[in-house]
Design a protein around this motif. Structure first.
Motif, mmCIF file in Angstrom:
data_model
loop_
_atom_site.group_PDB
_atom_site.id
_atom_site.type_symbol
_atom_site.label_atom_id
_atom_site.label_comp_id
_atom_site.label_asym_id
_atom_site.label_seq_id
_atom_site.Cartn_x
_atom_site.Cartn_y
_atom_site.Cartn_z
ATOM 1 N N LEU A 123 29.232 27.128 38.197
ATOM 2 C CA LEU A 123 29.851 28.234 37.259
ATOM 3 C C LEU A 123 29.824 29.908 37.853
ATOM 4 C CD1 LEU A 123 32.210 27.971 34.457
ATOM 5 C CD2 LEU A 123 30.565 28.898 32.831
ATOM 6 N N SER A 124 28.754 30.176 37.808
ATOM 7 C CA SER A 124 28.779 31.718 39.340
ATOM 8 C C SER A 124 29.298 31.523 39.797
ATOM 9 C CB SER A 124 27.320 31.927 38.611
ATOM 10 O OG SER A 124 26.185 30.574 39.566
ATOM 11 N N ASP A 125 29.302 29.936 41.200
ATOM 12 C CA ASP A 125 29.943 29.939 42.222
ATOM 13 C C ASP A 125 31.482 29.641 42.515
ATOM 14 O OD1 ASP A 125 27.370 29.743 43.602
ATOM 15 O OD2 ASP A 125 27.151 27.477 43.278
ATOM 16 N N ALA A 126 31.666 29.347 41.043
ATOM 17 C CA ALA A 126 33.097 29.168 41.492
ATOM 18 C C ALA A 126 33.543 30.163 41.097
ATOM 19 C CB ALA A 126 33.898 27.983 40.201
ATOM 20 N N ALA A 127 33.115 31.554 39.731
ATOM 21 C CA ALA A 127 33.997 32.157 39.680
ATOM 22 C C ALA A 127 33.404 33.974 40.564
ATOM 23 C CB ALA A 127 32.517 33.327 38.456
ATOM 24 N N ARG A 128 32.187 33.488 41.142
ATOM 25 C CA ARG A 128 32.283 34.547 43.036
ATOM 26 C C ARG A 128 32.861 33.931 44.541
ATOM 27 N NH1 ARG A 128 27.778 37.403 43.864
ATOM 28 N NH2 ARG A 128 26.386 36.596 42.669
ATOM 29 N N ALA A 129 33.014 32.681 44.278
ATOM 30 C CA ALA A 129 34.358 32.609 45.061
ATOM 31 C C ALA A 129 35.669 32.608 44.820
ATOM 32 C CB ALA A 129 34.121 30.327 44.913
ATOM 33 N N VAL A 130 35.982 32.591 43.743
ATOM 34 C CA VAL A 130 38.004 33.131 43.267
ATOM 35 C C VAL A 130 38.182 34.774 43.775
ATOM 36 C CG1 VAL A 130 37.538 33.079 40.533
ATOM 37 C CG2 VAL A 130 39.082 31.842 41.477
ATOM 38 N N ARG A 131 36.291 35.088 42.861
ATOM 39 C CA ARG A 131 36.922 35.980 43.078
ATOM 40 C C ARG A 131 37.464 37.465 44.028
ATOM 41 N NH1 ARG A 131 34.003 40.068 45.108
ATOM 42 N NH2 ARG A 131 33.694 42.376 44.222
ATOM 43 N N CYS A 133 41.723 35.136 38.957
ATOM 44 C CA CYS A 133 40.638 36.254 38.911
ATOM 45 C C CYS A 133 42.115 36.915 39.314
ATOM 46 C CB CYS A 133 40.935 36.207 40.918
ATOM 47 S SG CYS A 133 42.554 35.654 41.596
ATOM 48 N N ASN A 134 41.352 38.583 39.233
ATOM 49 C CA ASN A 134 42.996 39.471 37.982
ATOM 50 C C ASN A 134 43.344 39.420 39.493
ATOM 51 O OD1 ASN A 134 40.467 40.254 40.656
ATOM 52 N ND2 ASN A 134 41.272 42.816 39.452
ATOM 53 N N VAL A 135 44.666 40.008 39.293
ATOM 54 C CA VAL A 135 46.354 39.669 39.801
ATOM 55 C C VAL A 135 46.994 41.174 39.498
ATOM 56 C CG1 VAL A 135 48.794 38.986 40.481
ATOM 57 C CG2 VAL A 135 46.387 36.859 40.412
ATOM 58 N N GLU A 136 47.170 41.886 40.036
ATOM 59 C CA GLU A 136 48.206 43.591 40.136
ATOM 60 C C GLU A 136 49.608 43.319 40.216
ATOM 61 O OE1 GLU A 136 44.126 45.936 39.899
ATOM 62 O OE2 GLU A 136 45.567 46.437 41.692
ATOM 63 N N ASN A 137 50.040 44.234 40.258
ATOM 64 C CA ASN A 137 51.400 44.273 40.748
ATOM 65 C C ASN A 137 51.610 45.687 40.913
ATOM 66 O OD1 ASN A 137 53.138 44.651 38.507
ATOM 67 N ND2 ASN A 137 52.391 41.643 37.819
ATOM 68 N N VAL A 154 31.600 35.525 34.098
ATOM 69 C CA VAL A 154 32.945 36.833 34.875
ATOM 70 C C VAL A 154 31.726 37.092 35.516
ATOM 71 C CG1 VAL A 154 34.672 38.658 33.841
ATOM 72 C CG2 VAL A 154 34.164 36.913 32.154
ATOM 73 N N ILE A 155 31.817 37.526 36.968
ATOM 74 C CA ILE A 155 32.073 38.490 37.609
ATOM 75 C C ILE A 155 32.427 39.869 38.604
ATOM 76 C CG2 ILE A 155 32.070 36.968 39.826
ATOM 77 C CD1 ILE A 155 29.439 37.752 41.007
ATOM 78 N N ALA A 156 32.598 40.646 38.533
ATOM 79 C CA ALA A 156 32.423 42.136 39.251
ATOM 80 C C ALA A 156 31.834 42.747 40.357
ATOM 81 C CB ALA A 156 33.297 42.723 38.302
ATOM 82 N N ASP A 157 32.280 43.348 41.236
ATOM 83 C CA ASP A 157 31.411 44.208 41.924
ATOM 84 C C ASP A 157 31.325 45.655 41.100
ATOM 85 O OD1 ASP A 157 29.778 45.857 43.297
ATOM 86 O OD2 ASP A 157 31.890 45.907 45.254
#
Length: 130
Positions: free
Chosen positions: A3-11, A38-42, A72-75
């Motif tokens: 789960l952590s690898d998936a979140a880290r990769a998609v980030r 992942c988050n998507v802005e516009n 959930v992961i963020a820098d």
């Protein structure tokens, strides 16, 4: 993949030209499937999509409607919690006891539950008449 690898990769795929703040999220369903977003802005900032909402949308698009675990992961200096709207979205598909791990890209993690993130959550049962 964990789960952590998936979140880290998609980030890494986050589209964040305005905030520059990449977030990745992954949910695991009872079947063991992992769905990530992942988050998507516009340009109509802040009318974007959060990472958690993206992961949930991917889960529903795959035909599943129950969350067994969230990551959930963020820098950031400390683990970042989902926004209020995403807390409600998670609560729509997860029991209060479901584990939610909030992480930083440096490896700090904080484990909590859906109920601790959103105490007194509004849920579909409250719309039922007895």
């Amino acid at each position: 993949m964990s789960l952590s690898d998936a979140a880290r990769a998609v980030r890494e795929n986050a589209y964040v030209p305005y905030s520059k703040f990449k977030v990745g999220a992954a949910v695991r369903t009872p079947s063991g499937a992992i769905h990530a977003g992942c988050n998507v802005e516009n340009a109509a900032y802040p009318e974007g999509t959060c990472a958690e909402a993206g992961a949930i949308a991917a889960m529903v698009a795959a035909g599943e409607t129950e969350i067994a675990e969230v990551y959930v992961i963020a820098d950031s200096p400390t683990p970042v919690s989902p926004c209020g709207g995403c807390r409600q979205k998670i609560a729509e598909f997860a029991d209060g006891a479901v584990k939610v791990t909030l992480a930083t890209t440096d490896g700090d993690e904080f484990e909590t539950t859906v109920a601790d993130l959103l105490p007194g959550a509004f849920n579909p049962r409250q719309m039922e008449r007895t």
